[in-house]
Design an enzyme around this catalytic site. Sequence first.
Site, PDB file in Angstrom:
ATOM      1  N   LYS A  69       0.826  -1.216   0.000  1.00 21.65           N
ATOM      2  CA  LYS A  69       0.000   0.000   0.000  1.00 21.65           C
ATOM      3  C   LYS A  69       0.860   1.266   0.000  1.00 21.65           C
ATOM      4  O   LYS A  69       0.476   2.294  -0.553  1.00 21.65           O
ATOM      5  CB  LYS A  69      -0.901  -0.028   1.232  1.00 21.65           C
ATOM      6  CG  LYS A  69      -1.931   1.072   1.287  1.00 21.65           C
ATOM      7  CD  LYS A  69      -2.905   0.773   2.406  1.00 21.65           C
ATOM      8  CE  LYS A  69      -3.863   1.910   2.652  1.00 21.65           C
ATOM      9  NZ  LYS A  69      -4.785   1.573   3.732  1.00 21.65           N
ATOM     10  N   ASP A 168      -6.089   6.212  14.483  1.00 16.90           N
ATOM     11  CA  ASP A 168      -5.890   4.935  13.775  1.00 16.90           C
ATOM     12  C   ASP A 168      -4.416   4.535  13.827  1.00 16.90           C
ATOM     13  O   ASP A 168      -3.583   5.118  13.127  1.00 16.90           O
ATOM     14  CB  ASP A 168      -6.364   5.125  12.318  1.00 16.90           C
ATOM     15  CG  ASP A 168      -6.191   3.857  11.472  1.00 16.90           C
ATOM     16  OD1 ASP A 168      -5.547   2.901  11.933  1.00 16.90           O
ATOM     17  OD2 ASP A 168      -6.705   3.846  10.340  1.00 16.90           O
TER      18      ASP A 168
END
Length: 584
Positions: A69, A168
Amino acid sequence: MEPIVGIDLGTTNSEVAFIINNNAEIFQDNDNGIMPSCVGLNAEGQIIVGMEAKNQAELFPEQTVLSVKRLMGKEEKIVLGNQSYLPQEISAFILKALKERAEKKLNQKVSKAVITVPAYFTDAQRQATREAGEIAGLNVVRIINEPTAAALAYETNSSEHQNILIYDLGGGTFDVSIVKIESDVVEVLSSTGDNHLGGDDFDHAIMKLLLDYIQNELKMTIKEPQKLMARLKRASEAAKIELSSSPYVKIEEDHIGRKTFRDIHLSYELSRDAFEEMIDDDISRTMDAVNTALKDANLLPADIDKIILVGGSTRIPKISKMLEEKFSQLPHGEIDPDLCVALGAAIQAGREMGMDQSSILLDITPYTFGTSALGTLNGQPIHTLFVPLIRKNTKLPASRSEVFYTMVDGQENAEIKVYQGEHPNALDNVLINKYMFRLSNNTPGGSPIVLNYDLDINGILKMEAMEKQSGRKINAVIENAFASFSEEEISRSRRKIEEAWGNSEEESLELVEITDNLFDKLPHDMKEIIRQVQARLDDAPEEDRDEMIDLIEDIQDAIQEGNLDRAKECKKELEEILFYIGDE
Ligand code: AMP
């Protein structure tokens, strides 16, 4: 209707979810909804994806691609065997594996998806994600931001205006975003973070500690360093995870090498305190980013209505603690932080399919369960500080341990009280039960006692207290911890417990309790003497202390029975003891 699935295509892990009977659900494979975002080549030269690829990553790094990613949107070539791939092609292998998982569960073709991306992703990165979907045979009907998905998971049908902070912390990345949600529309107000900070760094910190120990204490030569590294990495991550629910972990690895013709085994104990200290700098950096996000959104901590925890690393207790201190509210982690984004993506996918009322089914505890201990409240020392073990809204089943310490040398007993409630002073909460734990002989003051609560979805609360040094334990089961107690029931059960207590041979060394309700009803002079006695309990000689505790209990009983004369007698006796033990 053609299904649309929700996909969280993560740096470390990926998941796929779908709405079934109006509820967002993760598709699992072998009881696991999490698929490592790893792609590799096996010994036969075939592509492998997920756990199989992760398992070989340490041993065959050149045959494995991790964290693709990070490369999305770049023109980088990734070589695997004798082929080279673009980042979106590698991502497509992961998406294809998720698509197949969904098709197997739904027993039909899946060709549409909502995929999430970080809020900071550029157009090029979003486009690469779309292409990855297409290569995998998925029409990407919508790309949504990860914090938006997390907010949707928690606020499936929210119409009121809310500012939500999404913290997060995953395996390799940290993002903090603030979103505004109003009439079902979610807008990202700010987003910042660190692309190279996460659980992997914490694993490495533990690994480094173990390597130092192996080299400096065990002083052995490492024969197959790569194999050992792979074992230590796995052991370090497992230890880190264990420390999120236990105050200590024993890291044991057998046969790690040889020294003077003997096999060497690793056995290392790590405490949560030591671990949290090791990662303190990293966690502080995340809090700096939280401040930046607030500033960018032009908001103050008090403007934040809700905090949502996303990413597996947010299970580290210190993170909730720091956020709670800053925002004076408990962060929400009841929707599994690993699955929250995928579930939110499924809610969005459901909306695309015309299903507006879908939500997430949750088994959570409606109450906080904890115990009481010596501590400070508002700067004042108290004996009844409420220490939560399992917090309200925690997903069930849940198991949490905390460590406590004996107060004096040779302490014979420790009184373990189980409370339900939210108040920082345990006396304001509901005492569900209390237990006397008889300790080993001659334990020095400050000896650790590990208390564990284990709560299941039926409200069965198991308590275990263990003397760390000797391993001596007591266990108890509370069958209905979710029962909501009326005031009358509380006082009835409290009396029952007190009476049973009176018959017990054992005596408590802890401070006696007077409930605040009852305390308020006491005449002023009675309150005053109890305060004085409580202030002197710690330094009173043992026989006097026991007598003082008994007398306070007698006052409590006498007042409850309306026997004021008896209460006065006890007060007089307490005054005499105070006079007799004199000033400090
Ligand atoms: P994610 O990228 O959100 O899937 O998060 C993965 C990271 O969370 C990995 O570094 C895991 O080791 C970490 N993690 C998972 N569970 C826990 C836990 N209970 N305590 C601490 N870290 C955890």
